[in-house]
Motif scaffolding. Sequence first.
Motif, PDB file in Angstrom:
ATOM      1  N   MET A 177       3.840   8.173  13.053  1.00  0.00           N
ATOM      2  CA  MET A 177       4.682   7.831  11.922  1.00  0.00           C
ATOM      3  C   MET A 177       4.052   6.677  11.170  1.00  0.00           C
ATOM      4  SD  MET A 177       8.180   5.742  12.898  1.00  0.00           S
ATOM      5  CE  MET A 177       7.795   5.297  14.575  1.00  0.00           C
ATOM      6  N   ASN A 178       4.110   6.740   9.849  1.00  0.00           N
ATOM      7  CA  ASN A 178       3.640   5.673   8.967  1.00  0.00           C
ATOM      8  C   ASN A 178       4.863   5.027   8.335  1.00  0.00           C
ATOM      9  OD1 ASN A 178       0.982   6.301   9.520  1.00  0.00           O
ATOM     10  ND2 ASN A 178       0.762   7.604   7.728  1.00  0.00           N
ATOM     11  N   ILE A 179       4.821   3.696   8.244  1.00  0.00           N
ATOM     12  CA  ILE A 179       5.991   2.953   7.765  1.00  0.00           C
ATOM     13  C   ILE A 179       5.625   2.033   6.606  1.00  0.00           C
ATOM     14  CG2 ILE A 179       7.614   1.104   8.369  1.00  0.00           C
ATOM     15  CD1 ILE A 179       7.856   2.278  11.127  1.00  0.00           C
ATOM     16  N   LEU A 180       6.555   1.976   5.649  1.00  0.00           N
ATOM     17  CA  LEU A 180       6.532   0.975   4.590  1.00  0.00           C
ATOM     18  C   LEU A 180       7.688   0.028   4.857  1.00  0.00           C
ATOM     19  CD1 LEU A 180       5.730  -0.219   1.793  1.00  0.00           C
ATOM     20  CD2 LEU A 180       7.358   1.404   0.801  1.00  0.00           C
ATOM     21  N   TYR A 181       7.386  -1.243   5.063  1.00  0.00           N
ATOM     22  CA  TYR A 181       8.422  -2.274   5.178  1.00  0.00           C
ATOM     23  C   TYR A 181       8.749  -2.719   3.766  1.00  0.00           C
ATOM     24  CZ  TYR A 181       7.890  -2.390  10.185  1.00  0.00           C
ATOM     25  OH  TYR A 181       7.883  -2.041  11.512  1.00  0.00           O
ATOM     26  N   LEU A 182      10.023  -2.609   3.401  1.00  0.00           N
ATOM     27  CA  LEU A 182      10.441  -2.806   2.016  1.00  0.00           C
ATOM     28  C   LEU A 182      11.436  -3.947   1.864  1.00  0.00           C
ATOM     29  CD1 LEU A 182      10.431  -1.789  -0.942  1.00  0.00           C
ATOM     30  CD2 LEU A 182      12.278  -0.222  -0.285  1.00  0.00           C
TER      31      LEU A 182
ATOM     32  N   ALA B  43       5.862   9.600  -3.734  1.00  0.00           N
ATOM     33  CA  ALA B  43       6.018  11.055  -3.764  1.00  0.00           C
ATOM     34  C   ALA B  43       4.887  11.824  -3.065  1.00  0.00           C
ATOM     35  CB  ALA B  43       6.199  11.543  -5.195  1.00  0.00           C
ATOM     36  N   PRO B  44       3.625  11.424  -3.211  1.00  0.00           N
ATOM     37  CA  PRO B  44       2.561  12.178  -2.531  1.00  0.00           C
ATOM     38  C   PRO B  44       2.573  12.045  -1.001  1.00  0.00           C
ATOM     39  CG  PRO B  44       1.662  10.866  -4.345  1.00  0.00           C
ATOM     40  CD  PRO B  44       3.082  10.419  -4.124  1.00  0.00           C
ATOM     41  N   TYR B  45       3.447  11.212  -0.470  1.00  0.00           N
ATOM     42  CA  TYR B  45       3.473  10.934   0.971  1.00  0.00           C
ATOM     43  C   TYR B  45       4.872  11.194   1.541  1.00  0.00           C
ATOM     44  CZ  TYR B  45      -0.588   8.573  -0.855  1.00  0.00           C
ATOM     45  OH  TYR B  45      -1.756   8.295  -1.536  1.00  0.00           O
TER      46      TYR B  45
ATOM     47  N   PRO C 252       4.399   2.070  14.973  1.00  0.00           N
ATOM     48  CA  PRO C 252       3.985   3.113  14.029  1.00  0.00           C
ATOM     49  C   PRO C 252       2.474   3.342  14.101  1.00  0.00           C
ATOM     50  CG  PRO C 252       4.336   1.051  12.875  1.00  0.00           C
ATOM     51  CD  PRO C 252       4.780   0.831  14.300  1.00  0.00           C
ATOM     52  N   ARG C 253       2.057   4.504  13.654  1.00  0.00           N
ATOM     53  CA  ARG C 253       0.622   4.797  13.592  1.00  0.00           C
ATOM     54  C   ARG C 253      -0.048   3.825  12.625  1.00  0.00           C
ATOM     55  NH1 ARG C 253      -3.165   7.460  10.805  1.00  0.00           N
ATOM     56  NH2 ARG C 253      -1.871   8.272   9.160  1.00  0.00           N
ATOM     57  N   ALA C 254       0.605   3.605  11.492  1.00  0.00           N
ATOM     58  CA  ALA C 254       0.115   2.665  10.489  1.00  0.00           C
ATOM     59  C   ALA C 254       1.318   2.103   9.729  1.00  0.00           C
ATOM     60  CB  ALA C 254      -0.839   3.362   9.526  1.00  0.00           C
TER      61      ALA C 254
ATOM     62  N   ASN D 216      -1.254   1.877  -4.097  1.00  0.00           N
ATOM     63  CA  ASN D 216      -1.850   3.217  -4.091  1.00  0.00           C
ATOM     64  C   ASN D 216      -3.032   3.295  -3.131  1.00  0.00           C
ATOM     65  OD1 ASN D 216      -0.134   4.629  -5.825  1.00  0.00           O
ATOM     66  ND2 ASN D 216      -1.219   3.928  -7.642  1.00  0.00           N
ATOM     67  N   ALA D 217      -3.871   2.266  -3.135  1.00  0.00           N
ATOM     68  CA  ALA D 217      -5.038   2.257  -2.239  1.00  0.00           C
ATOM     69  C   ALA D 217      -4.607   2.196  -0.777  1.00  0.00           C
ATOM     70  CB  ALA D 217      -5.947   1.075  -2.577  1.00  0.00           C
ATOM     71  N   LYS D 218      -3.623   1.351  -0.462  1.00  0.00           N
ATOM     72  CA  LYS D 218      -3.158   1.220   0.923  1.00  0.00           C
ATOM     73  C   LYS D 218      -2.481   2.504   1.395  1.00  0.00           C
ATOM     74  CE  LYS D 218      -4.048  -3.200   1.839  1.00  0.00           C
ATOM     75  NZ  LYS D 218      -4.944  -3.599   2.912  1.00  0.00           N
ATOM     76  N   LEU D 219      -1.716   3.137   0.527  1.00  0.00           N
ATOM     77  CA  LEU D 219      -1.061   4.401   0.900  1.00  0.00           C
ATOM     78  C   LEU D 219      -2.103   5.478   1.184  1.00  0.00           C
ATOM     79  CD1 LEU D 219       1.888   4.403  -1.652  1.00  0.00           C
ATOM     80  CD2 LEU D 219       2.096   4.309   0.843  1.00  0.00           C
ATOM     81  N   ALA D 220      -3.104   5.582   0.329  1.00  0.00           N
ATOM     82  CA  ALA D 220      -4.157   6.584   0.536  1.00  0.00           C
ATOM     83  C   ALA D 220      -4.905   6.306   1.834  1.00  0.00           C
ATOM     84  CB  ALA D 220      -5.126   6.570  -0.660  1.00  0.00           C
ATOM     85  N   GLU D 221      -5.194   5.055   2.102  1.00  0.00           N
ATOM     86  CA  GLU D 221      -5.892   4.664   3.330  1.00  0.00           C
ATOM     87  C   GLU D 221      -5.064   5.010   4.567  1.00  0.00           C
ATOM     88  OE1 GLU D 221      -6.928   0.396   5.300  1.00  0.00           O
ATOM     89  OE2 GLU D 221      -7.459   0.633   3.182  1.00  0.00           O
ATOM     90  N   MET D 222      -3.761   4.746   4.517  1.00  0.00           N
ATOM     91  CA  MET D 222      -2.864   5.043   5.628  1.00  0.00           C
ATOM     92  C   MET D 222      -2.800   6.531   5.955  1.00  0.00           C
ATOM     93  SD  MET D 222       0.612   2.895   4.864  1.00  0.00           S
ATOM     94  CE  MET D 222       1.615   3.496   6.202  1.00  0.00           C
ATOM     95  N   HIS D 223      -2.932   7.345   4.939  1.00  0.00           N
ATOM     96  CA  HIS D 223      -2.693   8.779   5.097  1.00  0.00           C
ATOM     97  C   HIS D 223      -3.981   9.607   5.135  1.00  0.00           C
ATOM     98  CE1 HIS D 223       1.275   7.318   3.927  1.00  0.00           C
ATOM     99  NE2 HIS D 223       1.717   8.334   4.632  1.00  0.00           N
ATOM    100  N   LYS D 224      -5.075   8.985   5.496  1.00  0.00           N
ATOM    101  CA  LYS D 224      -6.346   9.718   5.638  1.00  0.00           C
ATOM    102  C   LYS D 224      -6.255  10.691   6.789  1.00  0.00           C
ATOM    103  CE  LYS D 224      -9.628   6.457   3.734  1.00  0.00           C
ATOM    104  NZ  LYS D 224     -10.696   5.544   4.039  1.00  0.00           N
TER     105      LYS D 224
END
Length: 162
Positions: A1-6, A47-49, A114-116, A154-162
Amino acid sequence: MNILYLDFDGVLHHENCLYHPRRGAYLEAPERYTLFQHAELLVQLLAPYPALQIVLSTSWVLRYGCSATAKRLPPGLRDRVVGATFHSRHMHADDFRVLPRGVQVAEDALRRQPRAWIALDDDDEGWLKEHRHRLIKTHQYEGLNMPGVIQKLNAKLAEMHK
């Protein structure tokens, strides 16, 4: 699981959010700022994630609880919320309040494993050196809606979801 702390204040809207018993939450800021004015922008950026989950790292949870706080978000964010860094069953609010945000988030990540993970917050105080690279610092007034912040997210999200 990938998490965004908001966090909310200074991320989804101006940081000067106050509470009044009759009015509830409101901004003490120029008229061009409104509560949750950048929430739909975040919906678009995430949205892409679709598998990305959100953990609330906002002080709003101390006042309203996790469920009521999440209900203030649009469905595109609300549906991703899996919890909060504050857990009333396991923590005393006063003890939690004195911890810097970075410590609150790091302790939650240690529990959840979390995974990331990354964090969106306007407060960079107390972030442990080993987790500073996970923080995307927003502008206290403009929040998430700054070109440098959006690019970094955007860069961090893309990196997380490689």
